[in-house]
Design a protein around this motif. Structure first.
Motif, PDB file in Angstrom:
ATOM      1  N   GLY A 129       0.723  -1.123   0.172  1.00 13.08           N
ATOM      2  CA  GLY A 129      -0.077   0.098   0.071  1.00 13.08           C
ATOM      3  C   GLY A 129       0.952   1.244  -0.047  1.00 13.08           C
ATOM      4  N   GLU A 130       0.288   2.244  -0.393  1.00 18.98           N
ATOM      5  CA  GLU A 130       0.928   3.598  -0.330  1.00 18.98           C
ATOM      6  C   GLU A 130       1.465   3.864   1.191  1.00 18.98           C
ATOM      7  OE1 GLU A 130      -1.316   7.021  -1.794  1.00 18.98           O
ATOM      8  OE2 GLU A 130      -2.951   5.510  -1.884  1.00 18.98           O
ATOM      9  N   SER A 131       2.497   5.024   1.143  1.00 23.72           N
ATOM     10  CA  SER A 131       2.766   5.457   2.285  1.00 23.72           C
ATOM     11  C   SER A 131       1.803   6.172   2.986  1.00 23.72           C
ATOM     12  CB  SER A 131       4.072   6.550   1.937  1.00 23.72           C
ATOM     13  OG  SER A 131       5.241   5.811   1.519  1.00 23.72           O
ATOM     14  N   GLY A 132       1.747   5.757   4.298  1.00 28.63           N
ATOM     15  CA  GLY A 132       0.652   6.495   5.246  1.00 28.63           C
ATOM     16  C   GLY A 132      -0.605   5.629   5.416  1.00 28.63           C
ATOM     17  N   CYS A 133      -0.576   4.283   4.918  1.00 29.67           N
ATOM     18  CA  CYS A 133      -1.785   3.531   4.688  1.00 29.67           C
ATOM     19  C   CYS A 133      -1.848   2.600   6.013  1.00 29.67           C
ATOM     20  CB  CYS A 133      -2.121   2.886   3.321  1.00 29.67           C
ATOM     21  SG  CYS A 133      -0.986   1.374   3.500  1.00 29.67           S
ATOM     22  N   GLY A 134      -0.921   2.845   6.948  1.00 34.95           N
ATOM     23  CA  GLY A 134      -1.176   2.046   8.094  1.00 34.95           C
ATOM     24  C   GLY A 134      -0.167   0.758   8.258  1.00 34.95           C
ATOM     25  N   LYS A 135       0.623   0.555   7.197  1.00 37.12           N
ATOM     26  CA  LYS A 135       1.425  -0.704   7.160  1.00 37.12           C
ATOM     27  C   LYS A 135       2.164  -0.913   8.403  1.00 37.12           C
ATOM     28  CE  LYS A 135       3.341  -0.040   3.115  1.00 37.12           C
ATOM     29  NZ  LYS A 135       2.930   1.402   3.090  1.00 37.12           N
ATOM     30  N   SER A 136       2.969   0.076   8.869  1.00 35.88           N
ATOM     31  CA  SER A 136       4.090   0.117   9.622  1.00 35.88           C
ATOM     32  C   SER A 136       3.373   0.149  10.946  1.00 35.88           C
ATOM     33  CB  SER A 136       5.068   1.288   9.874  1.00 35.88           C
ATOM     34  OG  SER A 136       5.891   1.026   8.619  1.00 35.88           O
ATOM     35  N   VAL A 137       2.170   0.958  11.177  1.00 34.15           N
ATOM     36  CA  VAL A 137       1.553   0.963  12.607  1.00 34.15           C
ATOM     37  C   VAL A 137       0.945  -0.564  12.855  1.00 34.15           C
ATOM     38  CG1 VAL A 137      -0.763   1.765  13.585  1.00 34.15           C
ATOM     39  CG2 VAL A 137       0.667   3.271  12.329  1.00 34.15           C
ATOM     40  N   THR A 138       0.494  -1.268  11.774  1.00 33.71           N
ATOM     41  CA  THR A 138      -0.116  -2.612  12.005  1.00 33.71           C
ATOM     42  C   THR A 138       1.190  -3.583  12.647  1.00 33.71           C
ATOM     43  OG1 THR A 138      -1.451  -2.599   9.990  1.00 33.71           O
ATOM     44  CG2 THR A 138      -0.739  -4.724  10.866  1.00 33.71           C
ATOM     45  N   VAL A 139       2.163  -3.526  11.805  1.00 32.80           N
ATOM     46  CA  VAL A 139       3.441  -4.489  12.376  1.00 32.80           C
ATOM     47  C   VAL A 139       4.016  -4.092  13.927  1.00 32.80           C
ATOM     48  CG1 VAL A 139       3.776  -5.102  10.080  1.00 32.80           C
ATOM     49  CG2 VAL A 139       5.159  -3.222  11.070  1.00 32.80           C
ATOM     50  N   LYS A 140       3.919  -2.948  13.840  1.00 36.14           N
ATOM     51  CA  LYS A 140       4.598  -2.475  15.250  1.00 36.14           C
ATOM     52  C   LYS A 140       3.397  -2.529  16.502  1.00 36.14           C
ATOM     53  CE  LYS A 140       7.544   1.267  13.488  1.00 36.14           C
ATOM     54  NZ  LYS A 140       7.836   2.611  13.457  1.00 36.14           N
ATOM     55  N   THR A 141       2.291  -2.593  16.115  1.00 33.70           N
ATOM     56  CA  THR A 141       1.126  -3.206  17.180  1.00 33.70           C
ATOM     57  C   THR A 141       1.264  -4.430  17.268  1.00 33.70           C
ATOM     58  OG1 THR A 141      -0.421  -1.223  16.276  1.00 33.70           O
ATOM     59  CG2 THR A 141      -1.254  -2.967  17.307  1.00 33.70           C
ATOM     60  N   ILE A 142       1.497  -5.223  16.588  1.00 32.98           N
ATOM     61  CA  ILE A 142       1.805  -6.522  16.493  1.00 32.98           C
ATOM     62  C   ILE A 142       2.975  -6.931  17.572  1.00 32.98           C
ATOM     63  CG2 ILE A 142       2.493  -8.819  15.529  1.00 32.98           C
ATOM     64  CD1 ILE A 142       0.945  -7.745  13.115  1.00 32.98           C
ATOM     65  N   LEU A 143       3.841  -6.175  17.349  1.00 36.43           N
ATOM     66  CA  LEU A 143       5.159  -6.419  18.369  1.00 36.43           C
ATOM     67  C   LEU A 143       4.897  -5.523  19.613  1.00 36.43           C
ATOM     68  CD1 LEU A 143       7.954  -6.358  15.832  1.00 36.43           C
ATOM     69  CD2 LEU A 143       7.024  -8.207  16.824  1.00 36.43           C
ATOM     70  N   GLY A 144       3.994  -4.857  19.699  1.00 35.42           N
ATOM     71  CA  GLY A 144       3.928  -4.050  20.887  1.00 35.42           C
ATOM     72  C   GLY A 144       4.922  -2.816  21.093  1.00 35.42           C
ATOM     73  N   LEU A 145       5.265  -2.166  20.153  1.00 34.36           N
ATOM     74  CA  LEU A 145       6.213  -1.161  20.039  1.00 34.36           C
ATOM     75  C   LEU A 145       5.505   0.279  19.917  1.00 34.36           C
ATOM     76  CD1 LEU A 145       8.648  -2.549  17.433  1.00 34.36           C
ATOM     77  CD2 LEU A 145       8.661  -2.625  19.865  1.00 34.36           C
ATOM     78  N   LEU A 146       4.252   0.493  19.957  1.00 36.55           N
ATOM     79  CA  LEU A 146       3.564   1.523  20.125  1.00 36.55           C
ATOM     80  C   LEU A 146       2.442   1.947  21.417  1.00 36.55           C
ATOM     81  CD1 LEU A 146       2.135   1.415  16.406  1.00 36.55           C
ATOM     82  CD2 LEU A 146       4.133   3.079  17.337  1.00 36.55           C
ATOM     83  N   PRO A 147       3.283   2.147  22.634  1.00 42.24           N
ATOM     84  CA  PRO A 147       2.480   2.118  23.696  1.00 42.24           C
ATOM     85  C   PRO A 147       1.504   3.283  23.904  1.00 42.24           C
ATOM     86  CG  PRO A 147       4.710   3.113  24.054  1.00 42.24           C
ATOM     87  CD  PRO A 147       4.668   2.369  22.695  1.00 42.24           C
ATOM     88  N   GLU A 148       1.687   4.368  22.945  1.00 45.79           N
ATOM     89  CA  GLU A 148       0.681   5.543  22.880  1.00 45.79           C
ATOM     90  C   GLU A 148      -0.491   5.293  22.245  1.00 45.79           C
ATOM     91  OE1 GLU A 148       3.599   6.023  19.306  1.00 45.79           O
ATOM     92  OE2 GLU A 148       3.351   5.003  21.397  1.00 45.79           O
ATOM     93  N   ALA A 149      -0.616   4.045  21.389  1.00 49.51           N
ATOM     94  CA  ALA A 149      -1.700   3.573  20.489  1.00 49.51           C
ATOM     95  C   ALA A 149      -2.750   2.930  21.469  1.00 49.51           C
ATOM     96  CB  ALA A 149      -1.304   2.532  19.376  1.00 49.51           C
ATOM     97  N   ASP A 150      -4.315   3.198  21.035  1.00 49.45           N
ATOM     98  CA  ASP A 150      -5.167   2.754  21.493  1.00 49.45           C
ATOM     99  C   ASP A 150      -5.753   1.676  20.896  1.00 49.45           C
ATOM    100  OD1 ASP A 150      -7.520   2.323  23.214  1.00 49.45           O
ATOM    101  OD2 ASP A 150      -8.538   4.139  22.400  1.00 49.45           O
ATOM    102  N   ILE A 151      -5.765   0.390  21.500  1.00 46.75           N
ATOM    103  CA  ILE A 151      -6.298  -0.728  20.577  1.00 46.75           C
ATOM    104  C   ILE A 151      -7.653  -0.985  21.069  1.00 46.75           C
ATOM    105  CG2 ILE A 151      -5.806  -3.274  20.041  1.00 46.75           C
ATOM    106  CD1 ILE A 151      -2.793  -2.933  20.549  1.00 46.75           C
TER     107      ILE A 151
END
Length: 366
Positions: A42-64
């Motif tokens: 997908g193009e830049s900004g579509c959420g790819k990196s957010v998805t994988v970092k959420t899987i690894l638990g690398l985004l403590p500021e994110a609300d799942i």
């Protein structure tokens, strides 16, 4: 497909911003089988990196706000920080996107590789343990690290082991990142656009190297890229993401032979070709995540959009046994069980213009 290594179910990820709540990931589902390479494009900004970092638990500021992330049948979102950190250290690994900034510049390559081998995912290391470790023998660990540097085709592994990142080229740093990620022989590897900062020749060598090592270690891989050519080369299964949603999924060759979603077709038509020159691209831009569209998030950029597209969310529909697209141009059963009850709400405005039968057909007026 009864026992996947990783299964993401109905994942929703939000961020609080000054402009409001950004709904970045909007109910995605992913499956990675053991020994399989799955790509998200997908193009830049579509959420790819957010998805994988959420899987690894690398985004403590994110609300799942919703969803599950099942790894070997265990929901990672229910684990303590220490247990999840241990999983990430020993069984799951990631090759970061930018080799020029992903390695700590104040430590040598060797020091960073030895730390990975010594601590292996420990959540916290006390100062006493750290000082005591300085007096332990490092010969065996050093040998293991240098051997891994050799496996990633570094011609002078001893020199690189003693080097600081600033002394290495971009391609060399990328090889070091791959070596660090594979040191503990993880079962699951995430590669987040590892060729982004590299020239074309070096990127091709890195991809070939990564493919060989992954096959040798029988590692499952989730590969993130915006390059469809790369995705076709390295993946078994392909997921096309747009604005935080999976809009098409299929085995890689099946998707390239019969791309269905208008966004997928737009991405393919944007690829430069000798026969037609540089592609025109897709007009418009990604929607505002703080105020996303009510219906299809691609509707404002889609040349085939109708009123229904802007009003009703197009869930993934199974157009072929292993092929699904989230588009009102297609008929088919819901790809996911949770959408079964909504099937009658799906408007059908197809068939797609590129598949429409131009011959005259009989009309049933009963």
């Amino acid at each position: 497909m009864s026992n996947p290594l990783l299964e993401v179910k109905d994942l929703h990820v939000e961020f609080d911003t000054y402009d409001g709540t950004a709904q970045v990931i909007n109910g995605i589902d992913l499956i990675v089988e053991r020994g399989e390479t799955v790509a998200i494009v997908g193009e830049s900004g579509c959420g790819k990196s957010v998805t994988v970092k959420t899987i690894l638990g690398l985004l403590p500021e994110a609300d799942i706000s919703q969803g599950e992330i099942l790894y070997k049948g265990e929901n990672l979102l229910e684990l303590s920080d220490a247990k999840r950190h241990a999983r990430r250290g020993k069984e799951m690994s990631m090759i970061m996107q930018n080799p020029m900034s992903a390695i700590n510049p104040v430590f040598t390559v060797g020091e960073q590789m030895l730390d990975v081998l010594k601590w292996q995912g420990q959540h916290r290391v006390g100062i006493t343990d750290w000082v005591r470790d300085k007096f332990r023998s490092e010969a065996e660990l050093r040998e293991r690290a240098i051997d891994m540097l050799e496996q990633v085709d570094i011609s002078a592994p001893e020199r690189v082991f003693e080097s600081y990142p600033v002394e290495l080229s971009g391609g060399m740093r990328q090889r070091v990142l791959i070596a660090i990620a594979l040191l503990l022989e993880p079962d699951f590897l995430i590669a987040d656009e590892p060729g982004t900062a590299l020239d074309v020749t070096t990127e091709a060598n890195i991809l070939e190297l990564l493919d060989d090592i992954v096959e040798e270690h029988d590692t499952s891989v989730l590969y993130i890229t915006h390059d469809l050519g790369v995705a076709r080369e390295i993946s078994d299964q392909l997921n096309v993401m747009y604005a935080g949603e999976i809009v098409e999924t299929a085995p890689t060759e099946t998707l390239f032979e019969d791309p269905q979603h208008p966004y997928t077709r737009g991405l393919l038509e944007s690829i430069p070709q000798l026969s037609r020159g540089i592609g025109a691209g897709i007009p418009g831009k990604l929607p505002d995540y703080t105020d996303p569209p009510t219906g299809c998030r691609f509707a404002d950029r889609c040349p085939h959009a109708e009123t229904e597209c802007r009003e009703v969310v197009p869930h993934l529909r199974r157009t072929e046994p292993e092929h699904a697209a989230a588009c009102h141009l297609f008929e088919g059963d819901p790809h996911l069980d949770r959408h079964q009850d909504a099937v009658t709400e799906f408007p059908y405005i197809g068939p797609p213009p590129w598949q429409a039968d131009t011959d005259e057909t009989e009309v049933d007026v009963r």
